[in-house]
Enzyme design. Structure first.
Site: not given
Ligand SMILES: NC(=O)C1=CN([C@@H]2O[C@H](COP(=O)(O)OP(=O)(O)OC[C@H]3O[C@@H](n4cnc5c(N)ncnc54)[C@H](O)[C@@H]3O)[C@@H](O)[C@H]2O)C=CC1
Ligand SMILES: O=C(CO)COP(=O)(O)O
Length: 322
Positions: A9, A11, A130, A134, A185, A250, A270
């Site tokens: 995804g 991140f 932190g 992404a 947060k 969020n 989340e």
């Molecule tokens: N996007 C951002 O800017 C940031 C995200 N995070 C954290 O990273 C985590 C992931 O977020 P993102 O990558 O943004 O979400 P996203 O929605 O872009 O990607 C999540 C990925 O996980 C896959 N997925 C979902 N359930 C699954 C499962 N059961 N088994 C295997 N794959 C599965 C989805 O198909 C998707 O590709 C979250 O907890 C988020 O808070 C942390 C910092 C920054």
């Molecule tokens: O964790 C994040 C920034 O540090 C990303 O925030 P969101 O999951 O709300 O997009």
């Protein structure tokens, strides 16, 4: 260190991009073989379409490729972590597992590293958290994050391996504090988005951020976090970013609630599940966390944003330090 990333995804991919650009070989795993075929062909992922994947990234759908890595960054949504580590406990044994998700598991009411430790006791859990979007990381914009690990030698090795010229990692041994900051947060960011979306103004948002931070500190202290951790990147830093930028999902979800609009249900938000988890944790420990409580009720559709903010402002008056 052979680095694998579970979850292609936003991140997971962003981390893969910055690591590959710094010269690391990275295995990027996603569960959908067809989607991985498309990623291999186009060198792009759906969640970060503007970013071309550098050569050092190998997109895979075979779990065996992921499990051939000794260090795995877990970039799945927080509520998916428990099922993943439980299902694959045997091949994950003995590995370094770096939780990258920000959320409290609704089933166990614990953070990501506790879930990992319970399912895979022989693994070394760590946490990357932190303030970072992404897209910023993937574009090579300067970012500073916290790498938390109770095993200090492992934490230092991860700090070295995962820092890049544009991603600066600070080390911490306070895993509980770091993961609570990142999870809590998101709840406050939903409240702030709802406040702005409902037209209640920047002053009200500043009050929500500040009193929300007090709630984060109260719950974190009750769960054994060090107070200073909440003041750092993983707490205060991420609160500021997420409550003030429309790049945050969020915050945008909160904006939609405040405006009475629908929100894309495929987005990872989340704070919605974590608001419920926080309410359950607070009830179990007799803690008063009013902003988190009304946010959980807004998310559940039991309160409108105006009712929620009205309930907050009309609470009995008290001292600020309480
Ligand atoms: N996007 C951002 O800017 C940031 C995200 N995070 C954290 O990273 C985590 C992931 O977020 P993102 O990558 O943004 O979400 P996203 O929605 O872009 O990607 C999540 C990925 O996980 C896959 N997925 C979902 N359930 C699954 C499962 N059961 N088994 C295997 N794959 C599965 C989805 O198909 C998707 O590709 C979250 O907890 C988020 O808070 C942390 C910092 C920054
Ligand atoms: O964790 C994040 C920034 O540090 C990303 O925030 P969101 O999951 O709300 O997009």
């Amino acid at each position: 260190m052979r680095i694998g990333i579970a979850g292609a995804g936003a991140f997971g991919t962003a981390l893969a991009v910055t690591l590959a650009q710094a010269g690391q070989a990275v295995t990027l795993w996603a569960r959908d073989a067809e989607a991985v075929g498309e990623i291999r062909r186009t060198r792009r992922v759906e969640r970060l379409p503007e970013i071309e994947l550098p050569e050092g990234i190998e997109p895979v759908s075979a779990l065996s490729s992921l499990f051939s890595c000794d260090t795995i960054l877990m970039a799945l949504p927080a509520q998916a972590t428990r099922g993943f580590v439980a299902e694959h406990a045997a091949p994950l044994a003995g590995k370094v597992l770096v939780a990258c998700a920000k959320g409290i598991d609704l089933h166990s009411l614990t953070g990501q590293t506790a879930i990992i430790a319970k399912a895979v006791p022989s693994a070394t859990p760590a946490l990357l958290t932190g303030p970072s979007f992404a897209a910023d990381i993937a574009r090579g914009l300067p970012t500073a994050l916290t790498l938390a690990c109770a095993d200090e030698a492992c934490g230092a090795a991860l700090q070295q391996a995962l820092s890049t010229p544009t991603l600066r990692l600070y080390r911490s041994a306070d895993v509980i504090g770091a993961e609570l900051g990142g999870a809590l947060k998101n709840v406050i960011a939903i409240a702030c988005g709802a406040c702005i979306g409902a037209g209640l103004g920047d002053s009200a948002r500043a009050a929500l951020m500040t009193r929300g931070f007090a709630e984060m500190q109260r719950l974190a202290a009750a769960l054994g976090a060090r107070p200073e951790t909440l003041m750092g990147l993983s707490g205060f830093g991420d609160l500021v970013l997420t409550c003030s930028s429309e790049l945050s999902r969020n915050y945008r979800y909160g904006l939609a609630l405040g405006r009475g609009e629908t929100f894309d249900s495929h987005m990872t938000v989340e704070g919605a599940a974590t608001a419920r988890a926080v309410t359950d944790l607070a009830a179990a420990r007799g803690l008063d966390l009013p902003i988190s409580a009304v946010t959980a009720r807004m998310v559940a559709g039991d309160l409108t944003p105006l009712q929620a903010l009205d309930a907050l402002i009309n609470r009995p008056l008290k001292e600020e330090r309480e």
